[in-house]
Design an enzyme around this catalytic site. Structure first.
Site, mmCIF file in Angstrom:
data_model
loop_
_atom_site.group_PDB
_atom_site.id
_atom_site.type_symbol
_atom_site.label_atom_id
_atom_site.label_comp_id
_atom_site.label_asym_id
_atom_site.label_seq_id
_atom_site.Cartn_x
_atom_site.Cartn_y
_atom_site.Cartn_z
ATOM 1 N N TYR A 182 -13.995 18.825 -14.969
ATOM 2 C CA TYR A 182 -14.318 17.403 -15.164
ATOM 3 C C TYR A 182 -15.547 17.036 -14.322
ATOM 4 C CZ TYR A 182 -13.421 12.389 -15.678
ATOM 5 O OH TYR A 182 -13.517 11.066 -15.974
ATOM 6 N N ASP B 230 -5.678 20.692 -12.457
ATOM 7 C CA ASP B 230 -5.809 19.436 -13.181
ATOM 8 C C ASP B 230 -5.385 19.757 -14.617
ATOM 9 O OD1 ASP B 230 -6.684 17.359 -14.802
ATOM 10 O OD2 ASP B 230 -8.509 16.985 -13.641
ATOM 11 N N ARG C 136 0.834 -1.210 0.000
ATOM 12 C CA ARG C 136 0.000 0.000 0.000
ATOM 13 C C ARG C 136 0.865 1.255 0.000
ATOM 14 N NH1 ARG C 136 -2.744 -0.710 4.397
ATOM 15 N NH2 ARG C 136 -1.881 0.997 5.596
ATOM 16 N N LYS D 99 -4.838 9.054 -19.397
ATOM 17 C CA LYS D 99 -5.013 9.727 -20.682
ATOM 18 C C LYS D 99 -3.669 9.760 -21.441
ATOM 19 C CE LYS D 99 -9.095 10.133 -18.971
ATOM 20 N NZ LYS D 99 -9.597 11.309 -18.302
HETATM 21 C C1 LIG Z 1 -10.185 11.483 -17.115
HETATM 22 C C2 LIG Z 1 -10.006 12.717 -16.320
HETATM 23 C C3 LIG Z 1 -9.996 12.672 -14.923
HETATM 24 C C4 LIG Z 1 -10.199 11.394 -14.150
HETATM 25 O O1 LIG Z 1 -9.213 10.478 -14.371
HETATM 26 P P1 LIG Z 1 -9.415 8.882 -14.120
HETATM 27 O O2 LIG Z 1 -8.065 8.350 -14.384
HETATM 28 O O3 LIG Z 1 -10.457 8.449 -15.098
HETATM 29 O O4 LIG Z 1 -9.878 8.734 -12.715
HETATM 30 C C5 LIG Z 1 -9.808 13.860 -14.238
HETATM 31 N N1 LIG Z 1 -9.647 15.019 -14.895
HETATM 32 C C6 LIG Z 1 -9.659 15.109 -16.241
HETATM 33 C C7 LIG Z 1 -9.466 16.424 -16.898
HETATM 34 C C8 LIG Z 1 -9.833 13.951 -16.997
HETATM 35 O O5 LIG Z 1 -9.852 14.031 -18.338
#
Ligand SMILES: *Cc1c(COP(=O)(O)O)cnc(C)c1O
Length: 402
Positions: free
Chosen positions: A122, A193, A69, A218
């Protein structure tokens, strides 16, 4: 391999994504980092345990792993490379992008504090802000993504400004320099983000942002085959977040980390392609008679084109547009695409498409959905790594079906 002295200061993203900052000895002399599929790591005798615990209490680390963990070797290697690409002291990898977002907010929020979020963020971040934070006695404001709107929303108890840039789906690009100036003036911490920008195109830490977060699912992973998230920043600042993760355990598994590290090896190559494909397809769409409007920061028509051009190297491959047609015609266009898979997400090798109103906002009442711009003919595409000419030909043949 020894820790050789290198010219690492000059290394560019393509090199950093493969080697990190400087070389490290590699386990078993293996070129790729092995997947260590174990939940725990043993000690040879009781004295070793005693010594380890004593030194840990003094803040010294004599061995890197004790329990799964708290991390695994492949995770650590990914963190080292991600920190190098982003230009951060430290990276902490999570099991998903959302666990990175939520745990970062939770590690720094305060009781009776106030957090400002920029709008058009998001979907799950928005839901956490509006439907969860009140349970912890945290106040929330969601404001337009401008420095002025943020400054106007600052209260005496504001301690975090949470931004996202570019936003999704309209690719609003925030003026980070001005936002950081406002935050510093009021002594407020900034988080971003930066998933849609990636560290290839934008360096928020260099602009003074405190913590950068990415969904590594992504562009960083890049192949639509793993889930992971990462938070990056100054070493000391991330101590609270590290403690939070060790408690909660949103730790990525060794296999996901292996896939992420493998994905990172082509990160710069892929981003070059994504940037080129995004620009070419956005320009084609904007000139097409069956298209009403296109949002892409690389187009002069985008409201934030000037800011985007000043702070970003490229604009990646998410494009949002309105087709000239009703719900049925929009669906016919999407269903006629041969190369695009109907699914959310972005940043992988396969091109993806979504009708925003149905894919991400189907459960919102129609009035509200339309009020926030999620109209039936709004389409978002995330280009993959296919040949750009093939993608353009596919979009054109599907548009002809409207
Ligand atoms: C996809 C995404 C998330 C979430 O990510 P996960 O890996 O699916 O939990 C958060 N912020 C943005 C801008 C995203 O495109």
């Amino acid at each position: 391999m020894s820790n050789k002295k290198t010219t690492q200061k000059d290394w560019r993203p393509a090199t950093l994504a493969i080697h990190g900052r400087g070389r490290k000895p590699k386990a078993h002399h293996a070129v790729s980092t092995p997947i260590v599929q174990t939940s725990n790591y043993y000690f040879d005798n009781c004295a070793e345990v005693w010594n380890f615990m004593k030194l840990k209490g003094e803040g010294k680390v004599v061995r890197e792993h004790e329990y799964g963990r708290y991390g695994n070797p492949t995770q650590q290697e990914c963190e080292r490379k991600l920190a190098a690409i982003e230009g951060a002291d430290r990276a902490i990898l999570f099991s998903t992008g959302m666990s990175a977002v939520i745990l970062t907010i939770m590690a720094y929020m305060k009781p009776e504090g106030h957090i400002i979020f920029t709008s058009d963020c998001y979907r799950q971040t928005r839901d956490f802000a509006t439907n969860m934070l009140d349970k912890f006695g945290v106040e929330v404001s969601i404001v337009d993504p401008t420095a002025q709107a943020i400054e106007d929303a600052i209260r005496t108890n504001t301690n975090i400004i949470f931004t996202e840039s570019p936003t999704n789906p309209y690719l609003r690009t925030l003026d980070l320099t001005s936002i950081v100036k406002v935050a510093k003036k009021h002594g407020v911490m900034t988080m971003i983000d930066s998933t849609l920008a990636t560290p290839y195109n934008l360096k928020p830490l260099e602009m003074g942002v405190d913590i950068v977060i990415h969904s590594a699912t992504k562009y960083l992973g890049g192949h639509n085959d793993l889930l992971a998230g990462v938070a990056l920043g100054r070493h000391e600042l991330l101590n609270d977040l590290n403690r939070m993760q060790r408690m909660i355990g949103a730790t990525p598994g060794p296999l996901s980390c292996f896939l992420l590290e493998r994905g990172l090896k082509t990160f710069a190559l892929r981003m070059e392609h994504h940037n080129r494909a995004g620009q070419a397809v956005a320009e084609m769409l904007e000139a097409h008679p069956k298209i009403e409007k296109v949002w892409y920061p690389g187009l002069k028509s985008h409201p934030d084109h000037a800011i985007a051009t000043a702070q970003m190297k490229g604009f990646a491959s998410v494009i949002t547009f309105l087709v000239k047609g009703n719900d049925a015609e929009t669906r016919r266009f999407i269903d006629s695409l041969e190369l695009f898979l109907i699914t959310p997400s972005l940043g992988g090798s396969e091109s993806l498409v979504t009708q925003m109103a149905t894919m991400s906002f189907f459960d919102y009442p129609e009035d509200y959905r339309h009020a926030i711009g999620m109209v039936d003919n709004l389409v978002r595409i995330a280009l993959g790594l296919e040949d750009i000419e093939d993608l353009i030909a596919d979009l054109k043949q599907a548009l002809d079906r409207i």
